[in-house]
Design a protein around this motif. Sequence first.
Motif: not given
Length: 450
Positions: A44-47, A156-163, A188-198, A322-328
Amino acid sequence: MRTFESFNFQPFIFEAIKDKGFTEPTEVQEKLIPLIKKGKNVIGQSQTGSGKTHTFLLPLMDKIDGTKDEVQVLITAPSRELAAQIYQAASQIAEFSPTEIRVSNFVGGTDKQRQLDKLTSSHQPHVVIGTPGRILDMMNEQALKVHTAQHFVVDEADMTLDMGFLHEVDQIAGRLPKHLQMLVFSATIPEKLRPFLLKYMENPVMEEIKSKAVISDTIENWLISTKGKDRNRLIYQLLTVGHPYLAIVFANTKQHVDEISGYLKAQGLKVAKIHGDISPRERKRVMRQVQNLEYQYVVATDLAARGIDIEGVSHVINAEIPQDLDFFIHRVGRTGRNGMSGTAITLYSPSDENSVNLIENLGVTFQPKEIKNDEIVDTYDRNRRKKREKSKDELDPTLIGLVKKSKKKIKPGYKKKIDRAISESNKQKRRQTRRQEERGARKNKKRSNS
């Protein structure tokens, strides 16, 4: 539009929903709860703020068998604050269950030995919530037995990856039963998260719930230039001139958080700071003080504050973009909640023009402001010069056909006088030419006679 009744939950779930004051499901709940009830693997991808916590809690708590002494649901969250919020929501639902549903929260910064002793001396929890590191610790100590879990949620999988916690989540997932339901929620679904999901998800259903509005329309977005100004001094002025009820100042790095909070404290303001280097115990204490309104000002980094839900934030100040505009979007979304008004102030320098343009492309409308005579006032649009140059080059199409070249007024008969003058001049030239020709002819005749 679905209703909660259409999900066919057990009666105690409806009682919990009613107690929370929920009247109808959010979009993410409407789309995903039926899939989760069917046992599907879901991404589920949602804000933030879309209602995703209850999207997975309601159907999973509905399936728990309270008569079994075993772990049935396992939920990881990347921060202690997020885990605490999920734990509180799950505990509220469990209160209405006719049979006991045991919910436990395992996070760092708490007494590990006490948690181990409790697990070994009593029943296993039905619902396990916590941060990846502490859950893994409990598993490694053979105290927490997760091999019976039927549902695994990674929030919050993307945040799990970031941290940097995806490695621990990977280890946890590797010890769970092969055939279980897995739910992953992420902004968000970052590219680095995809191997884990697969690796762990078989035929997942992926649903992206797009936010109808990037930012709530109850929020005013102000844009203030730092050109020729001291940024820290500007932040101090905004906090003291604007009189916020509760303000969060966001900076991109821990060093900037320290610098800004140090400056504000030197000016006599009582300021709380939150970033990754603050000890868990200190951070917990500061958050409690903020919730109790002992602090009016908070300075924080994005990752430290993303999982924090502080009520009553009237102002957000972006000390830098912020460099990542999602953080904005996450920053600004801290204010203007539950229909309340809020103000988000973004400081920018000339080098930030591209970032400001990108934010505007997301649908954000900035109001240009400045501080003048200790007041926050409207100022010029930063693009006014470009707009002026454009207006010179392009005629407004609505004016085409209406604009005519002006003509000089000519006095009556003036044109006839000019025509007569030209005609007279031509006559004189022709007479002169004839005289010259006649003189020439006479000279030639004299030569020939002599």
